[in-house]
Design a protein around this motif. Structure first.
Motif, PDB file in Angstrom:
ATOM      1  N   ASN C 172      -0.717  -9.138  -3.912  1.00 45.45           N
ATOM      2  CA  ASN C 172       0.090  -8.270  -4.773  1.00 45.45           C
ATOM      3  C   ASN C 172       0.819  -9.175  -5.749  1.00 45.45           C
ATOM      4  OD1 ASN C 172      -0.744  -6.022  -3.498  1.00 45.45           O
ATOM      5  ND2 ASN C 172       1.305  -5.131  -3.345  1.00 45.45           N
ATOM      6  N   ASN C 202      -4.130  -7.801  -7.024  1.00 47.53           N
ATOM      7  CA  ASN C 202      -3.594  -6.447  -6.903  1.00 47.53           C
ATOM      8  C   ASN C 202      -2.426  -6.264  -7.834  1.00 47.53           C
ATOM      9  OD1 ASN C 202      -5.028  -4.961  -5.121  1.00 47.53           O
ATOM     10  ND2 ASN C 202      -3.815  -5.507  -3.332  1.00 47.53           N
ATOM     11  N   GLN C 203      -2.322  -5.092  -8.397  1.00 50.81           N
ATOM     12  CA  GLN C 203      -1.143  -4.760  -9.190  1.00 50.81           C
ATOM     13  C   GLN C 203      -0.993  -5.628 -10.422  1.00 50.81           C
ATOM     14  OE1 GLN C 203       1.956  -3.137  -7.255  1.00 50.81           O
ATOM     15  NE2 GLN C 203       0.650  -2.521  -5.605  1.00 50.81           N
ATOM     16  N   SER C 246      -6.513  -5.071 -11.495  1.00 48.82           N
ATOM     17  CA  SER C 246      -6.371  -3.953 -10.582  1.00 48.82           C
ATOM     18  C   SER C 246      -5.435  -2.976 -11.275  1.00 48.82           C
ATOM     19  CB  SER C 246      -5.818  -4.469  -9.248  1.00 48.82           C
ATOM     20  OG  SER C 246      -4.923  -3.565  -8.669  1.00 48.82           O
ATOM     21  N   VAL C 248      -3.313   0.217 -11.569  1.00 47.11           N
ATOM     22  CA  VAL C 248      -2.597   0.842 -10.477  1.00 47.11           C
ATOM     23  C   VAL C 248      -2.158   2.262 -10.812  1.00 47.11           C
ATOM     24  CG1 VAL C 248      -0.733   0.572  -8.835  1.00 47.11           C
ATOM     25  CG2 VAL C 248      -1.719  -1.430  -9.909  1.00 47.11           C
ATOM     26  N   GLN C 250      -1.046   4.045  -8.261  1.00 50.81           N
ATOM     27  CA  GLN C 250      -0.088   4.288  -7.183  1.00 50.81           C
ATOM     28  C   GLN C 250       1.341   4.421  -7.692  1.00 50.81           C
ATOM     29  OE1 GLN C 250       0.862   0.926  -4.641  1.00 50.81           O
ATOM     30  NE2 GLN C 250       0.981   2.255  -2.863  1.00 50.81           N
ATOM     31  N   THR C 266      -3.988   6.146 -15.555  1.00 54.99           N
ATOM     32  CA  THR C 266      -4.609   4.922 -15.048  1.00 54.99           C
ATOM     33  C   THR C 266      -5.867   4.587 -15.840  1.00 54.99           C
ATOM     34  OG1 THR C 266      -3.768   5.578 -12.886  1.00 54.99           O
ATOM     35  CG2 THR C 266      -5.316   3.770 -12.931  1.00 54.99           C
ATOM     36  N   PHE C 294      -6.302   0.969  -7.974  1.00 55.70           N
ATOM     37  CA  PHE C 294      -5.437   1.006  -6.790  1.00 55.70           C
ATOM     38  C   PHE C 294      -4.664   2.322  -6.813  1.00 55.70           C
ATOM     39  CE2 PHE C 294      -3.034  -1.989  -3.855  1.00 55.70           C
ATOM     40  CZ  PHE C 294      -2.186  -1.025  -3.342  1.00 55.70           C
TER      41      PHE C 294
END
Lengths: 320, 144, 569
Positions: C172, C202-203, C246, C248, C250, C266, C294
């Motif tokens: 992350n 990630n992120q 990635s 995101v 989320q 996104t 993600f």
């Protein structure tokens, strides 16, 4: 009574000596209005007249807060303490307000040499112009040498507030719709310094030229308004702006304390009168309005004469 | 007295940036008629004390969704140090039950967990805000 | 342009079917349904789509099969991006973990690997997210929400005994990607060639941080934009098995965006990044196969399944038609799903195990590529060892016992799910159009459009809970003050070990060669001011001589500007 009240020196003296909590409290009392506010304001007058007030006004999105943030940093680097009074328009629907500007000057939040206070425009008939002069006196009396007055410059009341400043800086930025038109109505006229912020944006040159053109159209003795380009987020143009501000302040350095106080006070007086009158006019009952309307329709009175009659009745009431 | 004269600071200290909760509560209190000073996350404790002082607030609402509540006792101490004992502090967000007492002991007035209703939050803010105002310096004190 | 074409194809209703007795049966059902139900309640899903009591071939029929579904691994990719999907290889079981010191993390990660996880992830301490080192933040907060990793040494300890040439590691790691730089430092020490290092940044999606969760280093937006493209360029050249992007969803959904808005935002963001890379001269087929997504999987079960199926379809069209990708690998919508923490409650916390299971099933039926299941105490604290074990076990049970992976896209062909997938697609395309009209995601975010949409949806969602339209067990129904269960005790790192960790870090800084550190930071600063240079390459070089996370971020903030979160009221 809180614990603070039991300390030895009277609250008022401690305010004058620089106690920030008491200054903040005094501002709240002034904001709340009424006899207590007037009494406090009157006492504060005696100790004011030293501060220089800089108004920074302009449409939303011009980057006023970023500019003020950068100006604060410059003043602080010179060792000068700065107070900011941020006038925030509130949501008229709810009555409450989110005072947002404060947060955008966050970089100085922990510095005790910076006093930032936001006040909401809610709740006061006649607007902020009624309370701002006394709040300026409070900051002044508490020893803040520079007071930056931030207003939105959107409504009448907000632009009026700038009248209480010694130097008025009108900020604009490219890309706010019909740029110059957005600020033309009224507030361009009051500017001592014009700032084109976000000068790193493509259309900035055009905005500068539009402002120049506009100045050309003015009376000869009013054309000499400096235009400063800044990119406050990058710190560009800040030196020039600060120099220009210093020059403007030097030009009014001869202004006496008495002069500063009476300018604020006379402004406050006129606005208070204006507010009372408006309140009275709004309270006039339908019956009286009805009979005057009938006179207008019958041709017994012109609209203008009828308005004057109404006004004279109200003024007579005021005197009685 | 109602909500209208209450001024509240809604803020987040520490390291977490999730601000959905603080913004929502800020809007609740504004809609109830209060004056809300809202800050983005990550305020330093000194900055919060300065804000509370200069804005003359009655209440401070601190949102904590990660573990930032662990330094709220430091904030409470700093507020006291600055002479702001009259200011009430409400904590909202996720605080494990086993750590509630620690916050209450440091002087926090209320803790609102997830799922708290708007009515409860506003009612508590009004009650605590009014109480705080009672303890504030009155205008008469300035004419002594 | 993509939107218009797709919309037209739905407006045609399925042709009148030749099903003997259909109309009579439908009429009869309607009559009895009305009689029994009285006043029917209006039901809308979180994306605002009205849900009918029943779906039939009138809503969706097999005539649309090839246009809407086809086969897995083929256009339009509704049924999955690979021919075998979970029947061949199930999803990657990737539990997000991060806690305490690197040693604490290492202990936990080895246990998770022993339990059957086949990939790892690393969540840094919030001090890392803020862009500062462990000696600069209030001590009580260190390691409470993630692992304190500021140097290559720290990463080496965290990954002790973890074969980084075989286990994929998702970090992350928002801009400027110091965690990956630390991993590369570890790889060098262990003689692992860079092309064996696999995993995901990630992120890496800075836009989502700006608008939604604000967990970022506060580089200015243009700065973050530059650094991300540098990162993609570097990975393309040196790390063939690393996914640098990635995107995101989320954060947006957690901040309150509806599922449809989430996908719209996104995908708009992904378009923005792809176009930024292409503007730097990169070929879409060189970068798009390394784009990953993600997402949160919420408990609105069918809506989530439809959301992901629709997203897969739209992304394939966007990459092919709009971005001009020719390689089918570029068209695949690869996503990691995390069961949504927003749905979890601190009231009656054991209930969360049931919620997570339902969310996870939705994720599996959506055809995800990797998954994290939340521990039941995640609404309260950083998971404890026991709660983390149950979360992993939930995945194991669903995968091994429940026969969920026998059939590919098992929801496919359901009248309801297909109709909803089409409706979600329509909603998503409308969001995409809105963002396009605003000049793309970068501009839309700058103008506050995205934030105000999220704000409105968040308020609406809150109102649905307050009015009881959306039920939350233990919160607005079935409340109980005494559920007989004690709240799990929160994880807190051992202060003594953490103290040692901070002291060692200070010692490390004192012992390293300051001259080399200064040289590396100067090179990083130069790169930041030279568009032909690559900032990430300089980060990788810098951490090798001991430059810390906080120093990298501070240098970049200086050079590229400090960014405020973009907040709109």
């Amino acid at each position: 009574m809180g614990a603070v009240a039991q300390q030895a020196a009277p609250a008022f003296d401690r305010l004058l000596a620089g106690d920030q909590a008491l200054l903040a409290r005094a501002i709240s009392i002034i904001e709340a209005g009424g006899a207590a506010a007037d009494g406090l304001a009157q006492r504060l007058c005696d100790h004011a007249g030293r501060a220089d007030v800089l108004a920074v006004t302009g449409p939303p999105g011009a980057g006023k807060s970023t500019l003020i943030d950068a100006m604060i940093a410059k003043f602080r680097a010179q060792g000068t303490m700065v107070a900011v009074l941020a006038v925030d328009p509130s949501s008229p629907l709810s009555g409450g307000a989110i005072l947002g500007d404060r947060t955008r000057m966050g970089q100085h939040s922990a510095d005790r040499g910076v006093f930032i206070r936001s006040i909401a425009a809610r709740g006061h008939l006649g607007g902020l112009a009624l309370t701002v002069p006394a709040i300026l006196d409070a900051l002044d009396a508490a020893g803040w040498p520079i007071i930056i007055l931030e207003t939105v410059g959107a409504g009448q009341s907000e632009t009026e507030v700038a009248d209480f400043a010694d130097v008025k800086i009108v900020v604009n930025a490219p890309g706010l719709g019909d740029d110059v038109q957005a600020i033309k109505a009224g507030i361009l006229e009051i500017a001592d310094i014009l700032v084109v912020n976000k000068a790193d944006q493509p259309l900035a040159k055009r905005t500068v030229n539009q402002l120049k053109d506009m100045l050309e159209l003015r009376a000869e003795n009013k054309r000499d308004v400096p235009i400063v380009s800044t990119a406050a987020n990058k710190g560009e143009g800040l030196e020039t702006l600060m120099d220009t501000v210093s020059q403007s302040l030097a030009a009014i350095a001869s202004r006496s304390a008495e002069d500063k106080i009476s300018r604020r006070l006379s402004g406050a007086l006129l606005r208070r009168a204006d507010s009372i009158l408006k309140q009275r006019l709004r309270a006039i009952d339908d019956e009286r309005l009805g009979s005057l309307c009938a006179d207008i329709r019958n041709g017994n009175q012109t609209l203008d004469d009828a308005a004057k009659i109404l006004l004279s009745q109200e003024l007579r009431w005021r005197v009685e | 007295m109602g909500a209208a004269s209450i001024k509240v600071l809604v803020t987040k200290i520490g390291l977490d940036g999730h601000d959905r909760g603080s913004r929502l509560v800020g809007a609740y209190l504004r809609d109830a008629g209060m004056e809300v000073v809202y800050t983005p996350p990550w305020q330093e404790i000194d900055a919060v004390v300065n804000l509370a002082t200069q804005e003359d607030v009655d209440l401070v609402g601190v949102s904590s969704l990660a573990t930032d509540h662990l330094i709220i006792p430091d904030l409470m101490a700093a507020l006291k140090e600055a002479g702001l004992e009259h200011v009430e502090v409400i904590v909202g967000g996720i605080v494990p039950e086993s750590e509630h007492q620690m916050l209450f002991d440091s002087g926090v007035a209320e803790i609102f967990g997830p799922g708290s209703s708007r009515e409860d939050i506003v009612a508590s803010a009004v009650k605590l805000g009014n109480a705080a105002q009672q303890r504030k310096l009155s205008s008469e004190e300035f004419s002594r | 342009m993509i939107a218009k074409q797709a919309l037209a194809s739905w407006d045609e209703k399925p042709k009148q079917m030749m099903l003997p007795g259909f109309e009579e049966a439908e009429e009869a059902w309607k009559e009895t349904y009305q009689a029994h139900i009285g006043t029917d309640r209006r039901i809308t899903n979180r994306s605002g789509i009205e849900i009918k009591p029943i779906y039939t071939p009138e809503d969706w029929s097999d005539e649309r099969y090839m246009a809407d579904l086809g086969f897995p691994g083929q256009e339009p990719y509704t049924r999955g991006i690979y021919p075998t999907m979970h029947r061949g290889r199930t999803w990657t079981q990737r539990q997000l973990i991060g806690l305490g010191t690197p040693q604490d993390y290492n202990e936990r990660v080895r246990k998770i690997l022993d339990l059957g996880a086949n990939a790892i992830s690393l969540l840094p301490c919030n001090s890392g997210f803020r862009g500062v080192d462990c000696d600069e933040v209030p001590f009580p907060l260190l390691g409470t929400c993630g692992t304190v990793i500021n140097t290559v040494d720290h990463m080496d300890a965290a990954l002790d005994g973890v074969p980084i040439d075989r286990i994929s590691t998702a970090m992350n790691d928002p801009t400027p990607f110091t965690l990956l730089a630390f991993v590369l430092g570890v790889a060098k020490r262990r003689n692992v060639p860079f092309d064996k290092v696999s995993g995901t940044s990630n992120q890496s999606d800075y836009i989502s941080h700006y608008v939604a969760n604000h967990m970022f280093y506060r580089l200015s937006q243009p700065g973050a934009r530059r650094v991300l493209v540098d990162h993609v360029a570097y990975c393309r050249e040196h790390l063939p098995n690393w996914n640098p992007v990635s995107v995101v969803g989320q954060h947006m959904q957690q901040a309150g965006a509806t599922p449809a808005e989430t996908i719209g935002f996104t995908l708009s963001t992904a378009i923005q990044y792809a176009e930024d890379c292409m503007a730097r001269g990169m070929d879409p087929d060189d970068i798009l196969p390394k784009f990953t997504f993600f997402f949160d999987i919420s408990i609105s079960f069918f809506e989530e399944v439809a959301k992901f199926r629709a997203a897969r379809r739209i992304w394939a069209r966007i990459t092919k038609e709009r971005l001009g990708a020719k390689d089918p690998r570029s068209w695949r919508f690869k996503f990691h799903g995390q069961t949504s923490g927003v749905d979890l409650t601190s009231q009656q916390p054991l209930n969360n195990i049931a919620r997570v299971a339902v969310q996870a099933v939705a994720g599996i039926f959506s055809g995800l590529q990797s998954m994290h299941t939340d521990a039941y105490d995640e609404a309260i604290t950083c998971p404890t060892e026991e709660t983390a074990r149950i979360a992993v076990a939930t995945q194991n049970i669903l995968r091994e016992e429940a026969h969920l992976c026998d059939v590919i896209d098992p929801m496919g062909g359901s009248y309801y799910v297909e109709t909803l997938t089409n409706q979600m697609e329509k909603e998503i395309l409308e969001v995409l159009d809105k963002i396009d009209a605003a000049g793309g995601m970068y501009e839309a975010v700058g103008a506050g459009l995205v934030q105000s949409m999220i704000g409105r949806s968040a308020l609406a969602a809150q109102q649905r809970i307050e009015t009881g339209e959306e039920k939350v067990v233990g919160v607005n129904c079935y409340q109980s003050n005494d559920d007989g269960i004690e709240q799990p005790k929160p994880y807190r790192p051992d202060p003594e070990t953490m103290k040692v960790h901070v002291e060692q870090f200070k010692q490390f800084k004192a012992d390293r060669s300051q001259a080399e550190v200064d040289k590396a930071l100067a090179a990083l600063r130069r790169a930041a001011n030279d568009d032909n240079d690559n900032t990430f390459a300089k980060v990788v070089e810098g951490v090798e001589v001991g430059v810390t996370h906080g120093e990298v971020v501070a240098a970049l903030r200086d050079e590229l500007g400090f960014g405020h979160p973009l907040i709109v009221d």
